[in-house]
Design an enzyme around this catalytic site. Structure first.
Site, PDB file in Angstrom:
ATOM      1  N   TYR A  50       0.841  -1.201   0.000  1.00 14.38           N
ATOM      2  CA  TYR A  50       0.000   0.000   0.000  1.00 14.38           C
ATOM      3  C   TYR A  50       0.879   1.255   0.000  1.00 14.38           C
ATOM      4  CZ  TYR A  50      -3.292   3.528   1.723  1.00 14.38           C
ATOM      5  OH  TYR A  50      -4.034   4.664   1.878  1.00 14.38           O
ATOM      6  N   ASP A  51       1.881   1.241   0.889  1.00 18.00           N
ATOM      7  CA  ASP A  51       2.793   2.389   0.955  1.00 18.00           C
ATOM      8  C   ASP A  51       3.493   2.606  -0.379  1.00 18.00           C
ATOM      9  OD1 ASP A  51       3.808   1.802   4.391  1.00 18.00           O
ATOM     10  OD2 ASP A  51       2.070   2.796   3.496  1.00 18.00           O
ATOM     11  N   SER A  96      -9.923  16.743  30.214  1.00 21.61           N
ATOM     12  CA  SER A  96      -9.697  18.176  30.065  1.00 21.61           C
ATOM     13  C   SER A  96      -8.790  18.616  31.213  1.00 21.61           C
ATOM     14  CB  SER A  96     -11.022  18.929  30.058  1.00 21.61           C
ATOM     15  OG  SER A  96     -11.703  18.654  31.248  1.00 21.61           O
ATOM     16  N   LYS A 132      -0.543  26.426  25.730  1.00 20.62           N
ATOM     17  CA  LYS A 132      -1.856  25.794  25.563  1.00 20.62           C
ATOM     18  C   LYS A 132      -2.403  26.289  24.227  1.00 20.62           C
ATOM     19  CE  LYS A 132      -6.145  24.850  27.966  1.00 20.62           C
ATOM     20  NZ  LYS A 132      -7.134  25.207  26.967  1.00 20.62           N
ATOM     21  N   ASP A 134      -4.815  26.967  21.171  1.00 20.81           N
ATOM     22  CA  ASP A 134      -6.247  27.210  21.072  1.00 20.81           C
ATOM     23  C   ASP A 134      -6.793  26.559  19.798  1.00 20.81           C
ATOM     24  OD1 ASP A 134      -8.657  28.117  21.834  1.00 20.81           O
ATOM     25  OD2 ASP A 134      -8.273  30.236  21.447  1.00 20.81           O
ATOM     26  N   GLU A 189      -3.311  18.807  19.487  1.00 23.01           N
ATOM     27  CA  GLU A 189      -4.253  19.862  19.153  1.00 23.01           C
ATOM     28  C   GLU A 189      -4.169  20.171  17.666  1.00 23.01           C
ATOM     29  OE1 GLU A 189      -5.836  20.658  21.830  1.00 23.01           O
ATOM     30  OE2 GLU A 189      -6.814  22.598  21.537  1.00 23.01           O
ATOM     31  N   LYS A 305       2.754  20.130  33.388  1.00 20.20           N
ATOM     32  CA  LYS A 305       2.555  18.693  33.597  1.00 20.20           C
ATOM     33  C   LYS A 305       3.681  18.125  34.453  1.00 20.20           C
ATOM     34  CE  LYS A 305       0.469  18.402  29.057  1.00 20.20           C
ATOM     35  NZ  LYS A 305       0.631  18.103  27.642  1.00 20.20           N
ATOM     36  N   LYS A 329      -4.041  30.000  32.699  1.00 18.40           N
ATOM     37  CA  LYS A 329      -4.631  30.849  31.666  1.00 18.40           C
ATOM     38  C   LYS A 329      -4.000  32.241  31.655  1.00 18.40           C
ATOM     39  CE  LYS A 329      -7.803  28.109  30.044  1.00 18.40           C
ATOM     40  NZ  LYS A 329      -9.162  28.537  29.922  1.00 18.40           N
ATOM     41  N   CYS A 423     -40.861  37.439  37.385  1.00 17.33           N
ATOM     42  CA  CYS A 423     -40.285  36.730  36.244  1.00 17.33           C
ATOM     43  C   CYS A 423     -40.675  37.430  34.938  1.00 17.33           C
ATOM     44  CB  CYS A 423     -40.802  35.298  36.238  1.00 17.33           C
ATOM     45  SG  CYS A 423     -40.345  34.409  34.751  1.00 17.33           S
ATOM     46  N   CYS A 441     -37.733  32.392  39.888  1.00 20.60           N
ATOM     47  CA  CYS A 441     -39.130  32.507  39.521  1.00 20.60           C
ATOM     48  C   CYS A 441     -39.892  31.419  40.251  1.00 20.60           C
ATOM     49  CB  CYS A 441     -39.259  32.327  38.013  1.00 20.60           C
ATOM     50  SG  CYS A 441     -40.912  31.891  37.493  1.00 20.60           S
ATOM     51  N   CYS A 447     -44.157  28.342  34.065  1.00 15.12           N
ATOM     52  CA  CYS A 447     -43.180  29.233  33.447  1.00 15.12           C
ATOM     53  C   CYS A 447     -42.580  28.575  32.206  1.00 15.12           C
ATOM     54  CB  CYS A 447     -42.091  29.592  34.444  1.00 15.12           C
ATOM     55  SG  CYS A 447     -40.851  30.685  33.735  1.00 15.12           S
TER      56      CYS A 447
HETATM   57  S1  IVH Z   1      -2.807  18.153  27.813  1.00 15.88           S
HETATM   58  C1  IVH Z   1      -4.544  14.817  30.063  1.00 15.88           C
HETATM   59  N1  IVH Z   1      -1.501  20.034  26.565  1.00 15.88           N
HETATM   60  O1  IVH Z   1      -6.702  22.040  26.350  1.00 15.88           O
HETATM   61  C2  IVH Z   1      -4.055  16.044  29.488  1.00 15.88           C
HETATM   62  N2  IVH Z   1      -3.870  20.049  26.420  1.00 15.88           N
HETATM   63  O2  IVH Z   1      -8.455  22.536  28.614  1.00 15.88           O
HETATM   64  C3  IVH Z   1      -4.798  16.443  28.289  1.00 15.88           C
HETATM   65  N3  IVH Z   1      -4.790  21.804  25.009  1.00 15.88           N
HETATM   66  O3  IVH Z   1      -8.692  19.195  25.935  1.00 15.88           O
HETATM   67  C4  IVH Z   1      -4.493  17.719  27.716  1.00 15.88           C
HETATM   68  N4  IVH Z   1      -2.862  22.695  24.414  1.00 15.88           N
HETATM   69  O4  IVH Z   1      -7.639  20.275  23.841  1.00 15.88           O
HETATM   70  C5  IVH Z   1      -2.703  19.531  26.863  1.00 15.88           C
HETATM   71  N5  IVH Z   1      -0.228  21.606  25.451  1.00 15.88           N
HETATM   72  C6  IVH Z   1      -1.406  21.109  25.753  1.00 15.88           C
HETATM   73  C7  IVH Z   1      -2.603  21.663  25.251  1.00 15.88           C
HETATM   74  C8  IVH Z   1      -3.821  21.108  25.624  1.00 15.88           C
HETATM   75  C9  IVH Z   1      -4.176  22.755  24.280  1.00 15.88           C
HETATM   76  C10 IVH Z   1      -6.237  21.638  25.099  1.00 15.88           C
HETATM   77  C11 IVH Z   1      -6.760  20.233  24.924  1.00 15.88           C
HETATM   78  C12 IVH Z   1      -7.528  19.929  26.174  1.00 15.88           C
HETATM   79  C13 IVH Z   1      -7.836  21.292  26.676  1.00 15.88           C
HETATM   80  C14 IVH Z   1      -8.080  21.290  28.169  1.00 15.88           C
END
Ligand code: IVH
Length: 696
Positions: A50-51, A96, A132, A134, A189, A305, A329, A423, A441, A447
């Site tokens: 396949y490759d 999350s 992190k 987005d 991500e 982490k 954040k 209300c 309410c 309602c």
């Molecule tokens: S670690 C168990 N690392 O943030 C650990 N998440 O608010 C799982 N995200 O659902 C996530 N950058 O979609 C991790 N460097 C990063 C990240 C990251 C973005 C997102 C990810 C997660 C959400 C949690």
């Protein structure tokens, strides 16, 4: 010339016509193999063959770029149109992250980690810090070194199969090198770079197509395209930062796993660093925040982490986030605008929330025209008035807030805002209980707002997850009198002819509606409980209840019996870890209301409510058992013991009763141990506990 013999010719010797013919044949052949492999799970040729086909295809395209086909396997694989995304259960849930907003929160995180692990002062906790991103998270599964499927996060347990779309992403390797374990799930991500997003929007605008609000929406919209040829044209990128199932560990620290991912060909974030102290962490956080505008992609914080994987494992998770990681954040972005009106909204529990209607303003790349004012006290505290210029802020996914009134810009004629105690929807009186900040309410079921909000909650993603019904339609069904209670949703097919006459309802949308309803007639007990929208009962509590009572009828009987505070049902309820007296009261109140009981009986007739099954712990000897830890534990901290027991499907209780299966007694255990002995409950030493639960 026959294709097979053509393929033996070196690419350099192909004529243009040969190349054209061969590319056409390769496109068809590879598509057929993709279908056999990805959709039918029955590959017809070996991976190597396949490759070789794909490589041959690419080599010809490189020599004859003008002959590259629109349906080239290089950027489009599989069937172009999928009817919908199918669901895949994650082998390991996608979690999350908890949030930190300042240095103290980060310090607390590190302290928590140290406490949980019971670390001595001299022991250093290395933390990996990284941006992190987005975007949206994805899980990429490889089996025997070959890409198998790609799944979105979904609700963390089950996501959508977006394999075909991910296959169009050039940054994702299709094969892993030999040193990779048989099963590898890479998590990361998917995002869109800022300049590529701008360019995409320019093209969309020129073509009169949808313009995206920000890179994240553009990435999500592009990934969730049913037509993969559209995804193929979108500049999607990825950073790998975590993993799900690994059949064999690949390293012993977070940082070295990420380095492995890099060796395997995955893009990893170059700003990732290991920090040895809070000072180093904060310095990196500040640096990344400063560099943020220059980065080519959007980020919304820094993730920390714990580096050691044995520690990550011991730390485990709480509800849906790991204890070993946190997202720090960036401060919220702010903007000034005019407050044009204050409206009061009614939630599903009758809570009145004042909302500021704003002159639209862009904050952090998103246009904001509404912001929450929380409650009457907050309006008074801010002394916010209609006509004021206000400062609003927006942090991540949080609803924008009004933080301050710009008093110097207040018009002369302005008057204080008066919060009416009624209300706005049903005109019923609104009251505020002692110690509560919110007005509610009192209209209950008369309602409309409450009923509609409850119904919307019922069909929402984490509850019944009924795509085909959806929040907008609920309003319409309610207005037209077709749906008044949740069970009415399951009788909607009786009104098919009526709905078919409404504007915008085509055969397809009616079919979707019906499928959505039929698919959900079978539902897990935890989702069912959550869907009922009982005050304070969120997803985690719903799961806890399901885990403890296992079936709908047992739960219902117990909740009714618990109305008597002297009953064992009540004692059992408040003994459940995570259920306090206030929550128990909300549950009892819910069951005391006749109407709610009717709604449940009606629903029960429409549904097949599945008993709760503890995930992946079927072979665990403690699954479904109730365990009490008492005394001083020496080999593990109390939280660690509890977390481990729960991960094996056990229920951890704080008090001993006849229903207790095991009491794990540490040093100097006292009254609970005695009670266990009196009741004849099995008593385990810490060592017995480890023997019972090791190798799981
Ligand atoms: S670690 C168990 N690392 O943030 C650990 N998440 O608010 C799982 N995200 O659902 C996530 N950058 O979609 C991790 N460097 C990063 C990240 C990251 C973005 C997102 C990810 C997660 C959400 C949690």
């Amino acid at each position: 010339m026959a294709i097979q013999s053509l393929r033996t010719l070196p690419v350099e010797d192909l004529t243009e016509f040969d190349a054209y013919t061969e590319l056409k044949a390769l496109a068809q052949e590879i598509a057929a193999h993709d279908k056999a492999y990805y959709q039918e799970d029955t590959p017809k040729i070996s991976d190597a063959d396949y490759d070789a086909l794909r490589q041959r295809n690419m080599a010809i395209e490189e020599k004859f770029p003008h002959l590259k086909r629109k349906d080239s396997p290089t950027d489009k694989v599989g069937t172009p149109v999928q009817s919908a995304f199918s669901k895949i259960t994650h082998a390991v849930p996608m979690l999350s992250l908890g949030n930190a907003f300042n240095q103290d929160d980060v310090q607390d995180f590190i302290d928590r980690v140290r406490r949980f692990l019971g670390l001595g002062e001299g022991e250093q906790v290395d933390i990996v810090a990284e941006p992190k991103i987005d975007g949206l998270s994805i899980s990429l599964r490889y089996e025997k070194g070959r890409f198998k499927h790609a799944v979105t996060r979904g609700d963390g347990a089950v996501g959508e199969d977006v394999t075909q779309n991910v296959l169009t992403m050039k940054e994702i390797p299709l094969n892993l090198p030999d040193d990779a374990p048989d099963i590898v799930e890479i998590r990361g991500e998917i995002y869109m770079a800022k300049d590529e997003f701008e360019e995409l929007n320019r093209q969309q605008e020129a073509a009169g197509a949808k313009v995206f609000a920000n890179p994240r929406n553009a990435a999500a919209g592009s990934l969730r395209q049913l037509d993969t040829s559209i995804t193929a044209k979108r500049p999607l990128r990825i950073f790998a930062y975590a993993w799900g199932e690994l059949s064999v560990p690949v390293a012993d620290s977070q940082m070295s796993v990420i380095e492995k991912f890099k060796d395997w060909g995955f893009p990893v974030n170059p700003l990732t660093k290991t920090c040895a102290s809070l000072d180093e962490i904060m310095a990196l956080y500040n640096q990344i925040n400063e560099d943020r505008p220059e980065l080519s992609y959007d980020i919304d914080g820094v993730v920390y982490k714990v580096n050691r994987l044995d520690w990550q494992e011991r730390l485990g998770m709480v509800t849906r986030s790991p204890r070993w990681a946190i997202a720090h954040k960036f401060p919220a972005e702010k903007a000034q605008t005019l407050l044009e009106a204050i409206d009061v909204q009614v939630g599903r529990t009758g809570k009145l929330t004042p909302v500021a209607r704003l002159k639209p303003v862009t904050v952090g790349g998103v246009v904001v025209s509404n912001a929450t004012l929380h409650n009457a006290d907050e309006i008074e505290r801010l002394d916010v008035r209609v006509g004021d210029t206000v400062m609003i802020q927006r942090a991540g996914d949080v609803i924008p807030q009004v933080v301050e009134v710009v008093k110097s810009k207040r018009p002369d004629e302005s008057t204080p805002y008066i919060f009416e105690e009624k209300c706005p929807i049903c005109d019923s009186h609104a009251t505020r209980e002692e110690g509560e900040v919110d007005y509610r309410c009192t209209g209950g079921l008369v309602c409309g707002a409450q009923a509609v909000e409850r119904l919307k909650h019922f069909v929402s993603r984490n509850a019944f997850d009924m795509d085909g019904v959806g929040a907008k339609n609920i309003e319409k069904f309610w207005e037209k009198g077709l749906v008044k209670t949740p069970a009415d949703i399951f009788r909607l097919s009786d009104h098919e002819d009526t709905i078919a006459k409404w504007e915008g309802w085509k055969e397809k949308s009616i079919a979707n509606l019906k499928t959505s309803i039929e698919e959900r007639r079978t539902i897990g007990l935890d989702r069912f409980i959550y869907a009922l929208g009982i005050r304070q009962v969120g997803q985690a509590t719903a799961k806890t209840l399901a885990k403890n009572y296992l079936s709908f009828t047992t739960w219902q009987d117990a909740m009714i019996a618990a109305q008597d505070k002297e009953s064992t049902a009540y004692q059992d309820l408040i003994a459940i870890d995570g259920i306090g007296e206030a929550m128990a009261q909300d549950l009892i109140d819910f069951f005391e209301e006749d109407h709610n009981r009717e709604v449940m009986t009606d629903l029960h007739e429409q549904l097949n409510i599945e008993d709760f099954v503890a995930p992946q712990t079927d072979d665990s000897p403690v699954a479904g058992k109730t365990v009490v830890f008492t005394g001083t534990l020496v080999t593990m901290t109390r939280s660690e013991a509890k977390a481990k027991a729960e991960s094996l499907g056990a229920k951890v209780s704080g008090s001993v009763s006849k229903k207790t299966d095991y009491v794990v007694a540490g040093e100097s255990a006292g009254s609970k141990l005695k009670k266990a002995q009196d009741l004849g409950v099995s008593v385990l030493s810490e060592e017995d506990w480890h023997n019972l639960t090791s190798n799981l």
